[in-house]
Design a protein around this motif. Structure first.
Motif, PDB file in Angstrom:
ATOM      1  N   UNK A 319       0.563  -0.959  -0.337  1.00  0.00           N
ATOM      2  CA  UNK A 319       0.208  -0.008   0.042  1.00  0.00           C
ATOM      3  C   UNK A 319       0.919   1.208   0.239  1.00  0.00           C
ATOM      4  N   UNK A 320       1.542   0.917   0.848  1.00  0.00           N
ATOM      5  CA  UNK A 320       2.479   2.804   0.675  1.00  0.00           C
ATOM      6  C   UNK A 320       4.078   2.671   0.038  1.00  0.00           C
ATOM      7  N   UNK A 321       4.222   0.923  -1.238  1.00  0.00           N
ATOM      8  CA  UNK A 321       5.722   0.909  -1.775  1.00  0.00           C
ATOM      9  C   UNK A 321       6.748   0.852  -1.340  1.00  0.00           C
ATOM     10  N   UNK A 322       6.788   1.239   0.235  1.00  0.00           N
ATOM     11  CA  UNK A 322       7.768   0.695   1.004  1.00  0.00           C
ATOM     12  C   UNK A 322       8.580  -0.695   1.361  1.00  0.00           C
ATOM     13  N   UNK A 323       9.508  -1.019   1.012  1.00  0.00           N
ATOM     14  CA  UNK A 323      10.912  -1.825   0.867  1.00  0.00           C
ATOM     15  C   UNK A 323      11.647  -1.926   2.370  1.00  0.00           C
ATOM     16  N   UNK A 324      11.552  -2.989   3.001  1.00  0.00           N
ATOM     17  CA  UNK A 324      12.221  -3.224   3.882  1.00  0.00           C
ATOM     18  C   UNK A 324      13.386  -3.956   3.073  1.00  0.00           C
ATOM     19  N   UNK A 325      14.579  -3.683   3.180  1.00  0.00           N
ATOM     20  CA  UNK A 325      15.907  -4.355   3.259  1.00  0.00           C
ATOM     21  C   UNK A 325      16.977  -5.040   4.676  1.00  0.00           C
ATOM     22  N   UNK A 326      17.166  -6.070   4.621  1.00  0.00           N
ATOM     23  CA  UNK A 326      18.074  -6.406   6.010  1.00  0.00           C
ATOM     24  C   UNK A 326      19.294  -6.225   5.623  1.00  0.00           C
TER      25      UNK A 326
END
Length: 413
Positions: A319-326
């Motif tokens: 929905x927000x187009x946010x990618x979370x990457x380690x």
């Protein structure tokens, strides 16, 4: 001779004693009889104990923050399990077994979840059985137990098992006798078809009747399914170099619209639109999104910089187009190293939004799909960390939730 006269006082005294004692004896006897009668009457009125009846407790209705957590339990790999967790309360609600190298999928509407697992008739040997168990999420009882023709018996990867956007089909990746995907109908619990995908692997579903797989040449194989018809397969040109900068197989994708973000070891992100004819967009660098120099690939493997890594190394909030990457600091071939930070990327803007320092290095990152998302990480001792995605702050820590937590599934994911 005995003097009988001396016995007369003794007899008189004895008679007097019994005359005095007799009323008391009669009273005591009557009282004892009354008490016995009262006790017998009371016992007769006691209810007859009923046989204990077993029941099954029901979980409350699932919300957006009730998730599934896969525990591979590597020290005791035959004892894999799936946890049902209320992440708002930080509470373990239940658990089901996932046997050896299990995997899991969840219906988009949450009406069921399924676990693929492998067992042997003699524990660690004998006849092998590959199973797909379907669970009622309110009681955690098995509603169906399907025998599969096979499944890829590797450490749990999210893309070994997948589900269509409408929940109508489950896709099972297999490698025996060759690379293939078994398509299981969730309505009939029967195999609809088996699709050969030579030279390709894993499953990235799109829509109600299609999926893509990564191929050894750096391209994609796209499979379109139709009722009663043979599957149609197309291929894309190569978009990454497997020998120089391979992509992570656990890259995130979204079944509803076919969007995917293939992340390379160097930190390049390839936006893709999956479908019968998948298209790949122009890649961008995670490091450049953070204002840094683009990281090297295998041609300069000893350059130390911030790089992606881990097991389930990325999560995407659609929905927000946010990618979370380690992310961690290391050289090129440190792609399995756990992340010490989570980098939040605005995919549309291709910009770093935030760097979140983790309470402990984590090889797993997960996110819920609601308007108030939570992030999930772990550590090497099986603790489970729940963070607020809006602030990056730690909300709760669940000590020793499991042993080897490898990935999570949230409703709508």
């Amino acid at each position: 001779m005995r003097d009988r006269r001396r016995d007369v006082p003794r007899k008189a005294a004895s008679a007097l004693f019994f005359r005095l004692l007799a009323p008391r004896l009669v009273f005591a006897t009557c009282l004892g009889a009354a008490l016995l009668s009262s006790t017998t009457h009371a016992r007769a009125e006691e209810p007859v104990l009923q046989t204990e009846q077993s029941d099954i407790a029901k979980l409350p209705p699932a919300g957006p923050h009730r998730i599934l957590v896969m525990d591979a339990d590597y020290p005791h790999a035959k004892d894999g399990r799936v946890y049902v967790v209320d992440t708002d309360a930080g509470k373990l609600l239940g658990m089901v077994q996932a046997a050896y190298n299990g995997n899991m999928v969840q219906a988009p509407d949450g009406r069921f979840f399924s676990v693929a697992e492998t067992v042997w008739s003699r524990g660690n040997r004998g006849d092998r059985a590959d199973l797909l168990a379907t669970y009622d999420p309110s009681t955690l009882t098995i509603s169906n137990d399907e025998v599969l023709p096979g499944r890829a018996l590797v450490t749990p990867k999210a893309n070994d098992l997948a589900i269509s956007a409408d929940g109508g089909r489950i896709y099972v990746y297999d490698m025996i006798p060759s690379n293939a995907v078994h398509v299981v109908s969730t309505a009939t619990h029967m195999i609809e078809t088996n699709v050969d995908i030579p030279g390709c692997a894993l499953i990235y579903p799109w829509g109600p009747a299609g999926f893509s797989s990564l191929c050894a040449d750096g391209g994609l194989s796209n499979v379109s399914l139709s009722a009663g018809g043979a599957p149609k397969v197309t291929h894309t040109p190569s978009f990454f170099a497997p020998d120089r900068d391979p992509v992570f197989e656990n890259s995130p994708s979204v079944a509803t619209d076919g969007s995917a973000l293939f992340i390379a070891y160097s930190g390049l992100v390839y936006p893709a639109k999956l479908g019968a004819n998948s298209t790949i967009g122009t890649p961008f660098s995670i490091q450049e999104a953070a204002g840094m120099k683009r990281a090297s690939d295998a041609s300069a493997p000893f350059e130390t910089t911030w790089r992606p890594g881990g097991w389930q190394l990325a999560a995407y909030h659609k929905a927000t187009g946010r990618l979370y990457v380690l992310m961690h600091k290391g050289t090129f071939w440190t792609h399995k190293e756990p992340g010490t930070e989570v980098w939040e990327i605005d995919v549309a803007a291709r910009k770093l939004v935030r760097r979140i320092s983790l309470p402990a290095p984590s090889a797993m990152i997960g996110v819920t799909q609601d308007a108030s998302p939570l992030l999930f990480t772990t550590n090497d001792t099986g603790d489970f960390f729940i963070l607020d995605a809006a602030t990056g702050k730690l909300r709760r820590k669940m000590d020793r939730l499991g042993t080897s937590l490898v990935f999570t599934l949230a409703p709508g994911q």
